[in-house]
Motif scaffolding. Structure first.
Motif, PDB file in Angstrom:
ATOM      1  N   GLY A  81     -15.159  -2.421  -6.900  1.00 18.34           N
ATOM      2  CA  GLY A  81     -14.249  -3.256  -7.537  1.00 18.34           C
ATOM      3  C   GLY A  81     -14.951  -3.468  -8.973  1.00 18.34           C
ATOM      4  N   THR A 119     -10.569   1.162 -10.631  1.00 21.80           N
ATOM      5  CA  THR A 119     -10.408   0.486  -9.313  1.00 21.80           C
ATOM      6  C   THR A 119      -8.966   0.757  -8.879  1.00 21.80           C
ATOM      7  OG1 THR A 119     -12.199  -0.953  -9.643  1.00 21.80           O
ATOM      8  CG2 THR A 119     -10.502  -1.568  -7.840  1.00 21.80           C
ATOM      9  N   GLU A 120      -8.196   0.575  -9.727  1.00 23.46           N
ATOM     10  CA  GLU A 120      -6.592   0.552  -9.387  1.00 23.46           C
ATOM     11  C   GLU A 120      -6.252   2.016  -8.878  1.00 23.46           C
ATOM     12  OE1 GLU A 120      -3.691  -1.444  -8.903  1.00 23.46           O
ATOM     13  OE2 GLU A 120      -5.737  -2.600  -8.397  1.00 23.46           O
ATOM     14  N   CYS A 161      -7.502   2.747  -5.646  1.00 25.19           N
ATOM     15  CA  CYS A 161      -6.707   2.094  -4.595  1.00 25.19           C
ATOM     16  C   CYS A 161      -5.023   2.607  -4.654  1.00 25.19           C
ATOM     17  CB  CYS A 161      -6.410   0.491  -5.110  1.00 25.19           C
ATOM     18  SG  CYS A 161      -7.877  -0.462  -4.997  1.00 25.19           S
ATOM     19  N   ALA A 197      -3.873   4.314  -1.175  1.00 19.86           N
ATOM     20  CA  ALA A 197      -2.565   3.933  -0.490  1.00 19.86           C
ATOM     21  C   ALA A 197      -1.687   4.882  -0.311  1.00 19.86           C
ATOM     22  CB  ALA A 197      -1.826   2.713  -1.707  1.00 19.86           C
ATOM     23  N   LEU A 201      -0.952  -0.475  -0.744  1.00 18.99           N
ATOM     24  CA  LEU A 201      -1.552  -1.039  -1.697  1.00 18.99           C
ATOM     25  C   LEU A 201      -2.558  -2.185  -1.713  1.00 18.99           C
ATOM     26  CD1 LEU A 201       1.070  -0.148  -4.716  1.00 18.99           C
ATOM     27  CD2 LEU A 201      -1.716   0.760  -4.549  1.00 18.99           C
ATOM     28  N   ALA A 224      -5.538  -1.497   0.305  1.00 19.26           N
ATOM     29  CA  ALA A 224      -6.395  -0.648  -0.185  1.00 19.26           C
ATOM     30  C   ALA A 224      -7.228  -1.517  -1.265  1.00 19.26           C
ATOM     31  CB  ALA A 224      -5.839   0.403  -1.244  1.00 19.26           C
ATOM     32  N   ARG A 225      -6.655  -2.704  -1.950  1.00 19.63           N
ATOM     33  CA  ARG A 225      -7.211  -3.565  -2.763  1.00 19.63           C
ATOM     34  C   ARG A 225      -8.133  -4.443  -1.967  1.00 19.63           C
ATOM     35  NH1 ARG A 225      -1.600  -3.895  -5.406  1.00 19.63           N
ATOM     36  NH2 ARG A 225      -1.874  -2.438  -7.447  1.00 19.63           N
ATOM     37  N   VAL A 261     -11.226  -2.671  -0.914  1.00 23.57           N
ATOM     38  CA  VAL A 261     -12.424  -2.544  -2.019  1.00 23.57           C
ATOM     39  C   VAL A 261     -12.995  -4.360  -2.354  1.00 23.57           C
ATOM     40  CG1 VAL A 261     -12.397  -2.600  -4.638  1.00 23.57           C
ATOM     41  CG2 VAL A 261     -11.208  -0.832  -3.262  1.00 23.57           C
ATOM     42  N   ARG A 262     -12.153  -5.089  -2.408  1.00 20.42           N
ATOM     43  CA  ARG A 262     -12.628  -6.516  -2.328  1.00 20.42           C
ATOM     44  C   ARG A 262     -13.372  -7.061  -1.583  1.00 20.42           C
ATOM     45  NH1 ARG A 262      -7.814  -8.018  -4.190  1.00 20.42           N
ATOM     46  NH2 ARG A 262      -6.737  -8.201  -2.120  1.00 20.42           N
TER      47      ARG A 262
END
Length: 174
Positions: free
Chosen positions: A111, A118-119, A122, A126, A141, A144-145, A148-149
């Motif tokens: 991230g 990053t998006e 993700c 997703a 989504l 996936a975020r 990463v986070r």
């Protein structure tokens, strides 16, 4: 011509891996090969989503309307309510050199490689979750975020690297 060989590997490579998977998402940069790929993936023993976009990128992009062919129908990311952002390809500029590429890769998975990168990661993660039938788009989504986070994506890369290093050492020592 090396360019033709590279193009063939880039187009067909994702379909010849010996990994057993139930679903696969493959970006198609050259729209002209989509009809042939649609026919070919129909013969595979797994769900395959073929994805393309107006930029000719071989991944789903959060700043583009992406077209997804799932073997039965064609969908657009705008139709499945994935918001389109104001980023561009310039926000996904690649790193250069072996070490900077590896560092950039882990930065993005953690991230810290820029919000557009990053998006993009993700969104593609997703898509794999949705293609496998494990979740719908909003939940996939969010998952996936969170991966990463939380650092779980970088941790997975670390564990894979350790495992491949141990496997390599075992082959050398045998």
């Amino acid at each position: 011509d090396d360019r033709l060989l590279w193009r063939c590997v880039n187009v067909l490579g994702p379909f010849v891996a010996r990994l057993r998977v139930g679903a696969q998402v493959a970006g198609v940069a050259d729209h002209r090969v989509l009809p042939s790929l649609r026919t070919a993936v129909g013969e595979l023993d797994r769900t395959v989503w073929l994805c393309s976009n107006e930029f000719g990128a071989d991944e789903l992009l959060p700043f583009s309307t992406n077209t997804i062919y799932d073997g039965e129908r064609t969908m657009a990311t705008v139709d499945i309510r994935i918001p389109r952002s104001a980023w561009s390809l310039a926000d996904l500029a690649p790193a250069t050199g072996a070490e900077p590429v590896a560092r950039h890769f882990t930065d993005v998975l953690g991230g810290h490689g820029g919000i557009a990168a990053t998006e993009t990661v993700c969104l593609n993660a997703a898509a794999m979750t949705v293609a496998a039938g494990r979740a719908g788009w909003p939940e996939a989504l969010d998952r996936a975020r969170e991966v990463v986070r939380s650092g779980a994506a970088v941790d997975l890369v670390r564990r894979l690297r350790e495992h491949s290093g141990a496997a390599r050492e075992a082959r050398v020592g045998a």
